[in-house]
Design a protein around this motif. Structure first.
Motif, short mmCIF file in Angstrom:
data_model
loop_
_atom_site.label_atom_id
_atom_site.label_comp_id
_atom_site.label_asym_id
_atom_site.label_seq_id
_atom_site.Cartn_x
_atom_site.Cartn_y
_atom_site.Cartn_z
N PRO A 157 0.76 -1.17 -0.15
CA PRO A 157 0.13 -0.26 -0.10
C PRO A 157 0.96 1.17 0.14
CG PRO A 157 0.05 -0.93 2.28
CD PRO A 157 1.06 -1.79 1.46
N TYR A 158 2.08 1.08 0.14
CA TYR A 158 2.99 2.34 0.32
C TYR A 158 3.90 2.95 -0.70
CZ TYR A 158 1.77 1.18 5.10
OH TYR A 158 0.90 0.94 6.32
N GLY A 159 3.80 1.97 -1.73
CA GLY A 159 4.59 2.42 -3.00
C GLY A 159 4.20 3.52 -3.82
N GLN A 160 4.98 4.61 -4.34
CA GLN A 160 4.63 5.56 -5.15
C GLN A 160 5.52 5.53 -6.54
OE1 GLN A 160 2.28 8.01 -3.98
NE2 GLN A 160 1.66 6.95 -2.09
N ILE A 161 4.99 5.94 -7.58
CA ILE A 161 5.87 6.37 -8.72
C ILE A 161 5.71 7.78 -8.80
CG2 ILE A 161 6.07 6.23 -11.32
CD1 ILE A 161 6.50 3.41 -9.73
#
Length: 202
Positions: free
Chosen positions: A147-151
């Motif tokens: 849930p924490y990944g960001q591009i």
């Protein structure tokens, strides 16, 4: 010329720009544009036609943006110039645009946030576009791990084999189970298959 335009949106440090195969922006122009909130349009070509990908701010508080693709002509283009289609939106996050094309087809990308919610992740929207109809053939969005990944940044180029689409930029969290700060995502046979990307992170 097209590769320069499509690669410059890889953004960020010289390391990322180098990874994307693009020259560093002259005189800090790209950074200045970012700080001023300018959505810089990008242009590319496919199948004899020229295209421009542009962004427009729709609201200011909270901010929202639309992304539009326009066929602008071309000396051997068999389709009408001036046709446009709205291909996406971003909420709270200003989109950074990229475009790449060749005889096989046209691809566009833009960084986006899908809703205003604080839990809504940033990701890179990647679309295969039909040059004739401007319709979306394939959505191939690049998302970091839930849930924490960001591009946080990204742009696309077509590799020298003519068939592999590469996205490159920065991310947080993990991508495909891999840590790091920068990524490559290679889509083999992008225009003729739906093969999932392979990742390299560093």
């Amino acid at each position: 010329m097209m590769n320069k335009l499509t690669s410059v949106v890889c953004l960020g440090s010289a390391l990322v720009l180098s990874a994307c195969g693009a020259p560093e922006p002259e005189d800090g122009v790209e950074l200045a544009q970012q700080s001023q909130g300018v959505i810089t349009p990008v242009s590319g070509s496919s199948q004899g036609c020229d295209f421009t990908l542009s962004g427009t701010q729709l609201t200011t508080s909270p901010p929202s943006y639309s992304v539009t693709l326009t066929r602008t002509g071309g000396t051997s283009c068999a389709y009408p110039a001036g046709e446009s289609v709205e291909i996406g939106y971003s909420y709270s996050v200003e989109p950074r645009l990229s475009i790449a094309g060749n005889s096989l087809g046209l691809a566009v990308s833009f960084t986006k946030k899908g809703t205003y919610s604080g839990s809504s992740p940033r990701y890179l929207a990647i679309k295969h576009i039909d040059p004739a109809t401007l319709s979306v053939v394939r959505d191939a969005d690049l998302r970091a791990d839930y849930p924490y990944g960001q591009i946080t940044s990204g742009g696309i180029t077509i590799l020298s084999d003519g068939t592999t689409l590469r996205a490159a930029g920065q991310f947080t969290g993990t991508l495909g189970g891999r840590g790091g700060s920068y990524y490559y995502a290679n889509y083999a046979d992008f225009f003729t298959s739906t093969t999932a990307p392979t990742y390299s992170t560093f």
